[in-house]
Design a protein around this motif. Structure first.
Motif, PDB file in Angstrom:
ATOM      1  N   CYS A   1       0.837  -1.193   0.000  1.00 15.77           N
ATOM      2  CA  CYS A   1       0.000   0.000   0.000  1.00 15.77           C
ATOM      3  C   CYS A   1       0.879   1.253   0.000  1.00 15.77           C
ATOM      4  O   CYS A   1       2.029   1.225   0.446  1.00 15.77           O
TER       5      CYS A   1
ATOM      6  N   ARG B   1       2.361   4.673   1.226  1.00 15.86           N
ATOM      7  CA  ARG B   1       2.634   5.181   2.566  1.00 15.86           C
ATOM      8  C   ARG B   1       2.066   6.586   2.713  1.00 15.86           C
ATOM      9  O   ARG B   1       2.269   7.447   1.841  1.00 15.86           O
ATOM     10  N   TRP B   2       1.347   6.817   3.794  1.00 17.00           N
ATOM     11  CA  TRP B   2       0.755   8.126   4.042  1.00 17.00           C
ATOM     12  C   TRP B   2       1.825   9.086   4.547  1.00 17.00           C
ATOM     13  O   TRP B   2       2.621   8.753   5.424  1.00 17.00           O
TER      14      TRP B   2
ATOM     15  N   PRO C   1       2.334  13.339   5.730  1.00 16.40           N
ATOM     16  CA  PRO C   1       1.492  14.475   6.132  1.00 16.40           C
ATOM     17  C   PRO C   1       1.506  15.641   5.164  1.00 16.40           C
ATOM     18  O   PRO C   1       0.580  16.435   5.132  1.00 16.40           O
TER      19      PRO C   1
END
Length: 288
Positions: free
Chosen positions: A74, A76-77, A79
């Protein structure tokens, strides 16, 4: 038994199973077709590849994992999506930090006082791995509740930050640190409350030397990198009635603090290394 009886009547004398065709042979053509499909669409599924090729579902799975050595991960988030100017500023801050560390050594690290704020809850819910347990099929399901935040002023207030610097930080430094205030290097991240005019005025009035922090880089702040995750991990699953009980369990080994500073240095080195690699790849693309 009836099947074996019928086979022996038909002339079969062996009691062993007949040879089977086994798994289909994987050819280089199969690997090339699947690799091309993946290069064209990185989000394609194994079932879609199976439908577009003459390979079975299991064969596609084995080729992707064993032959191509690929995994489906997935995104990566993060900010904040940094601009080019912010990326350059981050590398500059990391280089400046590393040069000073190489010049002054561990004494430079021991002069640093880093400050940040976070929410502390009277009840911090456990992570999924911490709350997992072995159960039988008939066992009741487990439940966990949301964190109960303390009521009061928001930690992002610039006036609250200034009060903490003047009162709590100075009191702690006079009590625990032998280093003079004028010889102290102050560090905090670029949160709005830290960049506010009132907070900046308080820092200048106290006479601290300020260590620059890269923009939008919580992974380069020791508090976000080590202190807050470690502290909240200790508090997870525990219930407290007031703030005084939190102070009793919030003590952390001093050696762990120093290790977090070494991790800080390693992350700065990684930032500089990645920036040089991207620069070389960019030159190769321009002159290749």
């Amino acid at each position: 038994m009836y099947k074996w009886y019928a086979r022996f009547l038909g002339g079969q004398q062996s009691i062993h199973d007949d040879k089977r065709s086994g798994r289909p042979n994987v050819t280089s053509n199969h690997v090339a077709v699947i690799k091309e499909l993946l290069n064209n669409d990185r989000r394609i599924t194994i079932r879609e590849i199976h439908e577009r090729s003459d390979c079975s579902f299991g064969t596609v799975h084995r080729i992707i994992h064993n032959k191509l050595n690929m995994r489906r991960l997935c995104a990566r988030w993060i900010p904040k999506m940094l601009t080019d100017e912010q990326k350059v500023e981050s590398v500059r801050c990391c280089n400046q930090f590393l040069r000073r560390f190489h010049r002054e050594g561990e004494r430079f690290l021991r002069r640093i006082v880093t400050v940040d704020e976070t929410w502390i809850s009277l009840y911090e819910s456990e992570t999924n791995s911490q709350s997992s347990m072995w159960k039988t099929p008939g066992s009741p399901s487990s439940k966990k509740f949301k964190s109960a935040h303390l009521q009061g002023n928001r930690c992002s207030s610039s006036s609250l930050t200034s009060t903490i610097l003047r009162r709590d930080l100075m009191r702690a430094m006079r009590k625990r640190r032998a280093t003079k205030i004028a010889d102290t290097i102050f560090h905090h991240d670029n949160a709005p409350s830290h960049r506010a005019a009132e907070s900046q005025y308080t820092i200048r009035k106290l006479g601290f030397e300020v260590l620059e922090h890269p923009p939008y880089s919580p992974d380069l702040a020791p508090c976000d990198l080590f202190l807050f995750p470690t502290l909240k991990n200790v508090l997870r699953g525990e219930h407290f009635d007031d703030v005084d009980e939190l102070y009793l369990v919030s003590e952390i080994n001093n050696g762990s603090y120093f290790n977090s500073f070494m991790s800080w240095i390693n992350r700065c080195k990684k930032m500089c290394f990645l920036s040089r690699r991207v620069f070389r790849e960019g030159l190769g693309a321009c002159f290749g």
